[in-house]
Design an enzyme around this catalytic site. Sequence first.
Site, PDB file in Angstrom:
ATOM      1  N   THR A 388       0.903  -1.149   0.000  1.00  0.00           N
ATOM      2  CA  THR A 388       0.000   0.000   0.000  1.00  0.00           C
ATOM      3  C   THR A 388       0.931   1.184   0.000  1.00  0.00           C
ATOM      4  O   THR A 388       2.132   1.014   0.189  1.00  0.00           O
ATOM      5  CB  THR A 388      -0.855  -0.048   1.287  1.00  0.00           C
ATOM      6  OG1 THR A 388      -1.694  -1.176   1.225  1.00  0.00           O
ATOM      7  CG2 THR A 388      -1.715   1.193   1.493  1.00  0.00           C
ATOM      8  N   THR A 406      -4.157   1.936  -2.170  1.00  0.00           N
ATOM      9  CA  THR A 406      -3.640   0.570  -2.257  1.00  0.00           C
ATOM     10  C   THR A 406      -4.257  -0.243  -3.378  1.00  0.00           C
ATOM     11  O   THR A 406      -5.369   0.051  -3.845  1.00  0.00           O
ATOM     12  CB  THR A 406      -3.881  -0.168  -0.918  1.00  0.00           C
ATOM     13  OG1 THR A 406      -3.121  -1.376  -0.918  1.00  0.00           O
ATOM     14  CG2 THR A 406      -5.340  -0.527  -0.713  1.00  0.00           C
ATOM     15  N   ASP A 430     -10.017  -8.382   1.635  1.00  0.00           N
ATOM     16  CA  ASP A 430     -10.197  -7.668   2.909  1.00  0.00           C
ATOM     17  C   ASP A 430     -11.566  -7.941   3.544  1.00  0.00           C
ATOM     18  O   ASP A 430     -11.793  -7.628   4.708  1.00  0.00           O
ATOM     19  CB  ASP A 430     -10.031  -6.147   2.719  1.00  0.00           C
ATOM     20  CG  ASP A 430      -8.567  -5.723   2.765  1.00  0.00           C
ATOM     21  OD1 ASP A 430      -7.709  -6.565   3.113  1.00  0.00           O
ATOM     22  OD2 ASP A 430      -8.276  -4.563   2.445  1.00  0.00           O
TER      23      ASP A 430
HETATM   24  O1  DON Z   1      -7.167  -1.710   3.258  1.00  0.00           O
HETATM   25  C1  DON Z   1      -6.452  -2.460   3.899  1.00  0.00           C
HETATM   26  O2  DON Z   1      -6.444  -2.530   5.101  1.00  0.00           O
HETATM   27  C2  DON Z   1      -5.464  -3.324   3.144  1.00  0.00           C
HETATM   28  N1  DON Z   1      -5.972  -3.597   1.831  1.00  0.00           N
HETATM   29  C3  DON Z   1      -4.162  -2.637   3.120  1.00  0.00           C
HETATM   30  C4  DON Z   1      -3.107  -3.490   2.494  1.00  0.00           C
HETATM   31  C5  DON Z   1      -1.766  -3.050   2.845  1.00  0.00           C
HETATM   32  O3  DON Z   1      -1.547  -2.089   3.530  1.00  0.00           O
HETATM   33  C6  DON Z   1      -0.675  -3.862   2.349  1.00  0.00           C
HETATM   34  N2  DON Z   1       0.567  -3.149   2.512  1.00  0.00           N
HETATM   35  N3  DON Z   1       1.561  -3.270   2.975  1.00  0.00           N
END
Ligand code: DON
Length: 578
Positions: A388, A406, A430
């Site tokens: 992200t 992201t 998610d």
């Molecule tokens: O929205 C979320 O919580 C996840 N899709 C975020 C993913 C994420 O931060 C991966 N990164 N390192």
Amino acid sequence: MTKRIATMLLAALGCAPAGQPRPAHFPPSYANVPSNWTMLDRTKSTISSQAMVVTEHPIASQVGARILRAGGNAVDAAVAVGFALAVVHPTAGNIGGGGFMVYRPNAGEVVTLDFREKAPAAATADMFQNSTGQLTETSVIGHLASGVPGSVAGLTAAHERYGSMALSALIEPAIQLAEEGFALDASRARAFTDTKVERFMRFEGSRAKFLTDGSPPAEGTLFVQPDLARTLGLIADSGAAGFYRGPVADLIVAEMESGGGLITHQDLLDYQVAWRDPVEVSYRNHTIYSMPPSSSGGVTMGETLNILEGFDSLPFFASTPQIHLTAEAMRRSFIDRNNNLGDPDFVDLPLDRLLSKDYAAGLNRTINRNAASVTPEFGTQLREGDNTTHFSIVDADGNAVSVTTTLNSSYGSSVVVSGAGFLLNNEMDDFTGAPGQPNQFGLIQGEANAIRPGKRMLSAMTPTIVVDQDGELFMILGAPGGPRIITAVTQVISNAIDFEMSLVEAVGAPRIHHQALPDQIFYEPDALNAKTIRQLERMGHTVVERDGYIGIISAIMAVENGWVGVADPRGGGTPVGY
Ligand code: DON
């Protein structure tokens, strides 16, 4: 008194151990940090008198600063940075994903913009389960994994409401970078791991974009993206309609049809952003503004800080009791997060209760200072492989923007839309894909976050703005890291407020993570010394070293006569100010 008893007493009091050799440059607040901790030396910071941009890519930071110097405001810069990151930071920068923005005009109310993806209309609650109810990899890899993208709607909506320059001028730098190419730096080249390459091989559009004879571009390669340049050109000409209608929409739908995905023309036409009031939490005379659901970030961070505020002061930084109390606060707020939160357009959320000081005081009283609590139920390990990106911007008038965006995993679903040159997200993972089963971040979540057509999947993204006791802008920050975003942002804020660390120290300091399930304290490599680990284990904690870091912070803090910008050494970003 024996040395051992003296040390135990000091630890119990949360004091720094005496007599350990400390690296000369470690600040006093780092007294408990292992001496081989190197982040502090590697933190990239700069000071400026007027404006600051911190992103995860040096070119994107330059793009933002250029827009500000040309007279654009913080939102103009954010829009330009958002599109530029889609070109130069392909693991996470995107137009095929989604995200969140927190905006504080220099004089006025804080607003937030939710441009999180939505489940396609044909999505079903059990779409990722096989015949025995087990989750399959289809929530992570391939066409089914994608929610309806929100990024282009988000950036253009922010521009429409607050921008001052022409949209096309803000997208132009991204188009140029895609058309003419840019030299891949080491950090971006390293991100093309064998696993990712194997995934790209499965999809025609991804092979065409990223691979030559099956190999990814090496460090220093001039990376040119003609299809993406064309797509960006259509958005520059027609705004959001250049993405959600016309040739780009046709290519998205054709890609979906060729790979068994669900997104239709109607899904694209139906996509809407949501302007929402921020989560507002007071913490030791500061006010914290962060993202409300559909992100869990603001609520979970707010609840954690409210619980911590119940202690008059925190024990010495990185001492056993400080880590214990912080982890116990995180555990409690993540239990609430995982059980209660989801898209507010679909489920009733008990936000007032979760964010009330009384409720937090009750939870604070359940913390035993000497022993770990137990999260009911079993969890599993956190899995790796994610990305992200966050950027923080302040302009010369003091307007502040905090954006996290992201594709979910690195390179999202691994599917590039053939002919359109951009990656699609795998945000559907998610959601609660199956009750009781962890998603790729090991999160076990509830019915509130079940899949429904048109619903937003719960996020952990925590773009945040902190205001001091005089109502002045104090900090802008956020991070990638899945659920670790919440705990990383919380710790940096606590470092700055509780331990009065400078921003360099606050970001450079070691971090821990607890998310209720799995019932473990995770710590960064070299972040805890052996004695602290032993003491935490004796209290009943399971303590696990991660093989990666916890969040990558991009932050700005007010300093005398200006701003300090800090890019986390855990990532490849850069602050640029003037
Ligand atoms: O929205 C979320 O919580 C996840 N899709 C975020 C993913 C994420 O931060 C991966 N990164 N390192």
